[in-house]
Design an enzyme around this catalytic site. Structure first.
Site, mmCIF file in Angstrom:
data_model
loop_
_atom_site.group_PDB
_atom_site.id
_atom_site.type_symbol
_atom_site.label_atom_id
_atom_site.label_comp_id
_atom_site.label_asym_id
_atom_site.label_seq_id
_atom_site.Cartn_x
_atom_site.Cartn_y
_atom_site.Cartn_z
ATOM 1 N N CYS A 82 0.861 -1.194 0.000
ATOM 2 C CA CYS A 82 0.000 0.000 0.000
ATOM 3 C C CYS A 82 0.896 1.242 0.000
ATOM 4 O O CYS A 82 1.983 1.224 0.568
ATOM 5 C CB CYS A 82 -0.887 0.030 1.231
ATOM 6 S SG CYS A 82 -2.038 -1.361 1.347
ATOM 7 N N GLN A 283 -11.465 -9.963 -10.735
ATOM 8 C CA GLN A 283 -11.055 -8.780 -9.984
ATOM 9 C C GLN A 283 -10.749 -9.130 -8.527
ATOM 10 O O GLN A 283 -11.395 -9.992 -7.930
ATOM 11 C CB GLN A 283 -12.169 -7.724 -10.035
ATOM 12 C CG GLN A 283 -12.540 -7.278 -11.441
ATOM 13 C CD GLN A 283 -11.549 -6.313 -12.043
ATOM 14 O OE1 GLN A 283 -10.588 -5.886 -11.411
ATOM 15 N NE2 GLN A 283 -11.770 -5.959 -13.307
ATOM 16 N N TYR A 312 -10.788 -9.484 -23.896
ATOM 17 C CA TYR A 312 -10.192 -9.812 -22.589
ATOM 18 C C TYR A 312 -11.296 -10.307 -21.643
ATOM 19 O O TYR A 312 -11.429 -9.841 -20.517
ATOM 20 C CB TYR A 312 -9.490 -8.608 -21.958
ATOM 21 C CG TYR A 312 -8.490 -7.897 -22.834
ATOM 22 C CD1 TYR A 312 -7.165 -8.316 -22.889
ATOM 23 C CD2 TYR A 312 -8.853 -6.789 -23.591
ATOM 24 C CE1 TYR A 312 -6.233 -7.649 -23.678
ATOM 25 C CE2 TYR A 312 -7.933 -6.123 -24.386
ATOM 26 C CZ TYR A 312 -6.626 -6.558 -24.423
ATOM 27 O OH TYR A 312 -5.708 -5.897 -25.210
ATOM 28 N N ASP A 333 -10.202 -14.642 -24.929
ATOM 29 C CA ASP A 333 -9.164 -14.495 -23.910
ATOM 30 C C ASP A 333 -8.012 -15.409 -24.304
ATOM 31 O O ASP A 333 -8.231 -16.442 -24.943
ATOM 32 C CB ASP A 333 -9.702 -14.869 -22.520
ATOM 33 C CG ASP A 333 -8.837 -14.309 -21.398
ATOM 34 O OD1 ASP A 333 -9.256 -13.304 -20.785
ATOM 35 O OD2 ASP A 333 -7.753 -14.861 -21.143
ATOM 36 N N ASP A 381 -11.315 -4.638 -21.415
ATOM 37 C CA ASP A 381 -10.837 -4.580 -20.028
ATOM 38 C C ASP A 381 -9.420 -5.169 -20.012
ATOM 39 O O ASP A 381 -9.204 -6.284 -19.538
ATOM 40 C CB ASP A 381 -11.790 -5.379 -19.120
ATOM 41 C CG ASP A 381 -11.406 -5.283 -17.640
ATOM 42 O OD1 ASP A 381 -10.497 -4.491 -17.306
ATOM 43 O OD2 ASP A 381 -11.993 -6.016 -16.829
ATOM 44 N N CYS A 408 -7.293 -0.383 -15.728
ATOM 45 C CA CYS A 408 -6.690 -0.473 -14.392
ATOM 46 C C CYS A 408 -5.366 0.279 -14.334
ATOM 47 O O CYS A 408 -4.595 0.126 -13.392
ATOM 48 C CB CYS A 408 -6.494 -1.935 -13.979
ATOM 49 S SG CYS A 408 -5.416 -2.861 -15.091
#
Length: 451
Positions: A82, A283, A312, A333, A381, A408
């Site tokens: 993080c 996810q 994807y 995919d 995606d 992302c």
């Protein structure tokens, strides 16, 4: 540049960088300071001097940001998983929108100054959200430890209590480390020994079912370990072994075999259930995935007449969100197991208007068009690397009328928009916080074809 390594300098932090670090100027030189926040005045020590910038270590905060928080995690500063736990959560959401602005300003896709950027959608409780972990293993003083490598290093930080990891998966990985020690299972060492390299644990938010992958560089006997682990955690449904003998830094090798239990676990999103095999992508944050997919559905704004391509597609999850609203869904995919999952999931859900094929979108879309198929809508995606150049060229050649880009990585998104805006208009971008306390964010972009 007048700066020297080990030099101590005062610095005013003007903004935050893409990795969550504070950025200031010292005599016109850009200085990056991890741990510093916008608006703070700090004393820092130079750790590296590059051609156009310098890096520094935070020593003292002379003027503290009113949004600075004390991180609740004991290993926050050494772990590196993080980057923003010292920033108040609502300000983390603002930062993620600013990340998007910075990326757009850098790449300057057509009309970017006028894009509508909606406020970042965050979580009510931004803790224990990660449903999947991939921890490396090592042997230390006769005990096996599991955790993550410290940022930019191969020094493992043992993690036994993570503030963002699902509690059950954390418990299981702690137990796995103890059992690897107890049964003296060989542990991979980059210099000397072959054995277990990585352990993946994933838990379904819907059913609580769990599966594991042991990634190993040699044959191992896990029979006794599994006997004990499965007795302790009856929610474990699947255990797989992934063989990874090469020295590459990739987490997984090519061959995965299920050594105990069933083929998959069951998860749910937007009210429909689907199966996930161990290697299939899904996810990390199931709660925010609901938000993300809902936004994707809203952005595509279907009228029921469309033929949709889900590039994807993984196990089919985004496409299923649209399947009852369109004439047909086609997905692809590169992971064959994911395509098999997608086909099974579609059958079980009763969708007879779906078609899935293993391969690359840039190869399959031209093939489908040559066979007479036409798409009115497209959802992409992609991974963090963004859209493949060939796929961008393919999209610009066929130009489906409606498009949604789920990203992302704001940097590769902004880069790809430079090309996409040659044929499409950006209606808006909706930022979604999939990874609280990190410097990463997701975005949903609504695009419509220029007439």
């Amino acid at each position: 540049m007048n700066l020297q390594v080990k030099q101590k300098i005062p610095l005013k932090i003007k903004r935050m960088g893409i990795n969550g670090e504070g950025i200031g100027f010292f005599k016109k030189t850009l200085v990056f300071v991890p741990g510093a926040l916008k608006g703070e005045e700090v004393l820092c020590q130079i750790t590296a001097v590059k051609r156009n910038f310098a890096e520094a270590r935070l020593l003292t905060i002379h003027k503290k940001s009113k949004f600075r928080m004390k991180p609740q995690c004991a290993i926050y500063e050494v772990c590196g998983g993080c980057q923003l736990m010292h920033l108040r959560y609502d300000k983390q959401l603002d930062f993620k929108l600013d990340l998007l602005r910075q990326a757009l300003k850098k790449y300057q896709p057509a009309g970017y100054e006028d894009y509508i950027l909606h406020p970042t959608l965050g979580m009510a409780k931004p803790e224990f959200y990660r449903a999947k972990l991939q921890f490396q293993t090592r042997q230390f003083k006769g005990k096996v430890q599991a955790g993550l490598y410290a940022q930019g290093s191969h020094r493992l930080v043992a993690i036994q209590d993570c503030l963002v990891q699902d509690k059950v998966t954390q418990e299981i990985i702690n137990q796995v480390a103890d059992l690897l020690t107890k049964y003296q299972i060989p542990i991979h060492d980059e210099r000397r020994q072959l054995g277990i390299r990585t352990v993946m644990v994933r838990r379904s938010r819907k059913t609580g079912q769990v599966h594991l992958i042991f990634v190993t560089s040699r044959q191992v006997n896990l029979q006794r370990l599994l006997g004990e682990l499965i007795t302790m955690y009856p929610e474990i449904m699947t255990v797989a072994l992934n063989h990874h003998k090469s020295k590459s830094s990739e987490i997984y090798g090519e061959k995965t075999e299920i050594i105990w239990g069933q083929e998959s676990i069951r998860e749910s999103v937007l009210g429909y259930e689907f199966d996930l095999s161990p290697r299939a992508f899904y996810q990390l944050n199931p709660e925010q995935t609901e938000v993300l997919y809902r936004e994707a559905v809203k952005a595509l704004d279907l009228d029921g007449s469309e033929h949709l391509i889900d590039a994807y597609c993984g196990v089919g999850t985004i496409g299923f969100a649209f399947a009852h609203q369109v004439q047909s869904v086609r997905g692809m995919d590169i992971i064959p197991e994911a395509i098999e999952d997608a086909k099974k999931n579609a059958r079980r859900l009763g969708f007879d208007n779906t078609y899935y094929e293993a391969g690359r979108a840039e190869d399959l879309i031209p093939k489908w068009y040559a066979e007479g198929y036409r798409a009115d809508a497209l959802v992409v995606d992609p991974p963090r690397t963004g859209l493949d150049k060939q796929l961008l060229d393919t999209i610009l050649r066929y130009k489906p009328a409606k498009m949604v880009y789920v990203s992302c990585n704001v940097s590769t998104l902004a880069r790809d928009l430079v090309e996409l805006t040659k044929a499409y208009t950006v209606e808006y971008i909706q930022s979604v916080d999939m990874f609280p306390h990190t410097a990463r964010t997701e975005a949903v972009v609504k695009l419509t074809r220029n007439h």
